[in-house]
Enzyme design. Structure first.
Site, mmCIF file in Angstrom:
data_model
loop_
_atom_site.group_PDB
_atom_site.id
_atom_site.type_symbol
_atom_site.label_atom_id
_atom_site.label_comp_id
_atom_site.label_asym_id
_atom_site.label_seq_id
_atom_site.Cartn_x
_atom_site.Cartn_y
_atom_site.Cartn_z
ATOM 1 N N MET A 229 -0.993 1.630 2.703
ATOM 2 C CA MET A 229 -2.129 1.500 1.786
ATOM 3 C C MET A 229 -1.890 2.304 0.514
ATOM 4 O O MET A 229 -2.256 1.874 -0.583
ATOM 5 C CB MET A 229 -3.416 1.935 2.472
ATOM 6 C CG MET A 229 -3.921 0.968 3.531
ATOM 7 S SD MET A 229 -5.619 1.320 4.067
ATOM 8 C CE MET A 229 -5.376 2.870 4.954
ATOM 9 N N HIS A 230 -1.263 3.480 0.641
ATOM 10 C CA HIS A 230 -0.963 4.283 -0.542
ATOM 11 C C HIS A 230 -0.010 3.566 -1.488
ATOM 12 O O HIS A 230 -0.119 3.691 -2.716
ATOM 13 C CB HIS A 230 -0.378 5.632 -0.125
ATOM 14 C CG HIS A 230 -1.419 6.651 0.225
ATOM 15 N ND1 HIS A 230 -1.129 7.960 0.496
ATOM 16 C CD2 HIS A 230 -2.767 6.530 0.341
ATOM 17 C CE1 HIS A 230 -2.247 8.615 0.765
ATOM 18 N NE2 HIS A 230 -3.250 7.762 0.689
ATOM 19 N N GLU A 231 0.930 2.816 -0.931
ATOM 20 C CA GLU A 231 1.849 2.060 -1.779
ATOM 21 C C GLU A 231 1.094 1.058 -2.643
ATOM 22 O O GLU A 231 1.512 0.741 -3.761
ATOM 23 C CB GLU A 231 2.898 1.348 -0.932
ATOM 24 C CG GLU A 231 3.927 2.287 -0.315
ATOM 25 C CD GLU A 231 4.694 3.071 -1.357
ATOM 26 O OE1 GLU A 231 5.142 2.460 -2.352
ATOM 27 O OE2 GLU A 231 4.832 4.301 -1.193
ATOM 28 N N PHE A 234 -2.063 4.066 -4.691
ATOM 29 C CA PHE A 234 -1.903 5.401 -5.261
ATOM 30 C C PHE A 234 -1.222 5.394 -6.628
ATOM 31 O O PHE A 234 -1.376 6.326 -7.422
ATOM 32 C CB PHE A 234 -1.082 6.287 -4.313
ATOM 33 C CG PHE A 234 -1.572 7.713 -4.228
ATOM 34 C CD1 PHE A 234 -1.631 8.526 -5.351
ATOM 35 C CD2 PHE A 234 -1.976 8.245 -3.013
ATOM 36 C CE1 PHE A 234 -2.077 9.833 -5.264
ATOM 37 C CE2 PHE A 234 -2.429 9.559 -2.917
ATOM 38 C CZ PHE A 234 -2.470 10.350 -4.049
#
Length: 249
Positions: A229-231, A234
Site C-alpha cells: 500500500m505504501h508503494e 507514500f
C-alpha cells in the site's frame, strides 16, 4: 543501560521500566530513541530475573511517532518503516509488557503501545493513528493491531479519519483498557507488574508465547500488505507537501 533518551532499569525485583525521555524531540522516532529502544529490549532479553516490563514516556508524551526527516526519507524511497523495527518489540519480548501510555501517543507511537500485552491510557492524553492525515496509508502493523485491540468499528474509524481522541473519549467508546487520570497511570501499571512478578517466570513466558503466537504469525503478512500500500500511496507529491505543512504547524 546508558542512553540519554531511553532509560532502562530494574525498579523492583523482576520488574523493568523502560522510559522514553527525549524531551527535545518529544519522543519521536529519532535515531537515538530507536537505538535506545532496541538496546533496552536486548537488555531485557538477557535479564533472567525479569518477569514484567513497564514501557512509558515522560510528562505529557508517551511516543510521538515518525520524524519529518524519517517520513520524507520513506517518501523519497530512501527508507522503509521496517528499517527500524521498533513497533513489535513489545510483542516479541518474552515476558509481558505493560504500555503505561501516560501521555500523548501519535501515529506509530500509539501502535508501539498497542503491541504491548497490557495497555493503560490517560484520560487527558491524545491518542491518534495520524497516518492518513499525511496522505499515506498506515504502516507498522497498524492496520492489524488497531482494529484487533480496539474493535473493528472504532479501529477502522481511527485509521480512516486520523482524528485525535482523548483518553476520556475512548473510555466512553468502550475501549477494553483501563483509562485513568494521568497521575494514576504509573501506579496502575506498577500494581499490575507486581501481580505478574508474583508468578513463575517460565509460566509467564510460556503463556504469553501461546497467547500472542497468532499475532506473531500473522504480522509478517500484514507488513507485506502495508508495504504494498505504501508503494501506491507514500510517494505522491501531495504526501511530501502534507508532511512539510503538518510538521511546520
Amino acid at each position: 543501560m546508558t542512553n540519554p533518551v531511553v532509560e532502562c532499569r530494574e525498579i523492583e525485583t523482576g520488574i523493568v521500566q523502560v522510559t522514553l525521555q527525549d524531551r527535545e524531540q518529544k519522543n519521536t522516532f529519532t535515531e537515538g530513541l530507536v537505538r535506545g529502544l532496541i538496546e533496552a529490549f536486548e537488555e531485557i532479553a538477557a535479564n533472567e530475573r525479569c518477569k514484567a516490563v513497564i514501557l512509558t514516556g515522560y510528562g505529557n508524551y508517551f511516543c510521538s511517532g515518525g520524524t519529518m526527516e524519517g517520513l520524507l526519507a520513506i517518501h523519497e524511497g530512501r527508507g522503509r518503516f521496517t528499517d527500524a523495527n521498533v513497533f513489535a518489540l513489545a510483542l516479541e519480548c518474552k515476558v509481558p509488557v505493560i504500555a503505561a501510555m501516560q501521555g500523548h501517543a501519535i501515529g506509530g507511537g500509539f501502535v508501539v503501545g498497542l503491541f504491548a500485552d497490557f495497555v493503560i491510557l490517560s484520560r487527558e492524553s491524545v491518542y491518534t493513528t495520524s497516518f492518513m492525515r499525511f496522505g499515506f496509508t498506515p504502516g507498522m502493523g497498524a492496520t492489524y493491531i488497531v482494529p484487533k485491540k480496539l474493535g473493528f468499528s472504532l479501529g477502522e474509524e481511527m485509521l480512516m479519519s486520523a482524528n485525535n481522541y482523548r483518553g476520556a473519549d475512548l473510555e466512553k467508546r468502550g475501549v477494553p483498557f483501563p483509562v485513568v487520570p494521568r497521575e494514576d497511570v504509573m501506579n496502575r501499571a506498577l500494581q499490575l507488574a507486581r501481580q505478574l512478578a508474583e508468578k513463575p517466570r517460565v509460566s509467564l513466558i510460556t503463556l504469553k508465547d501461546h497467547l500472542v503466537r497468532p499475532i506473531r504469525e500473522e504480522l509478517p503478512r500484514v507488513i507485506e500488505q502495508e508495504m504494498a500500500m505504501h508503494e501506491k500511496t507514500f510517494h505522491k507529491p501531495e504526501v511530501k507537501d502534507r508532511i512539510i505543512s503538518l510538521f511546520g504547524n
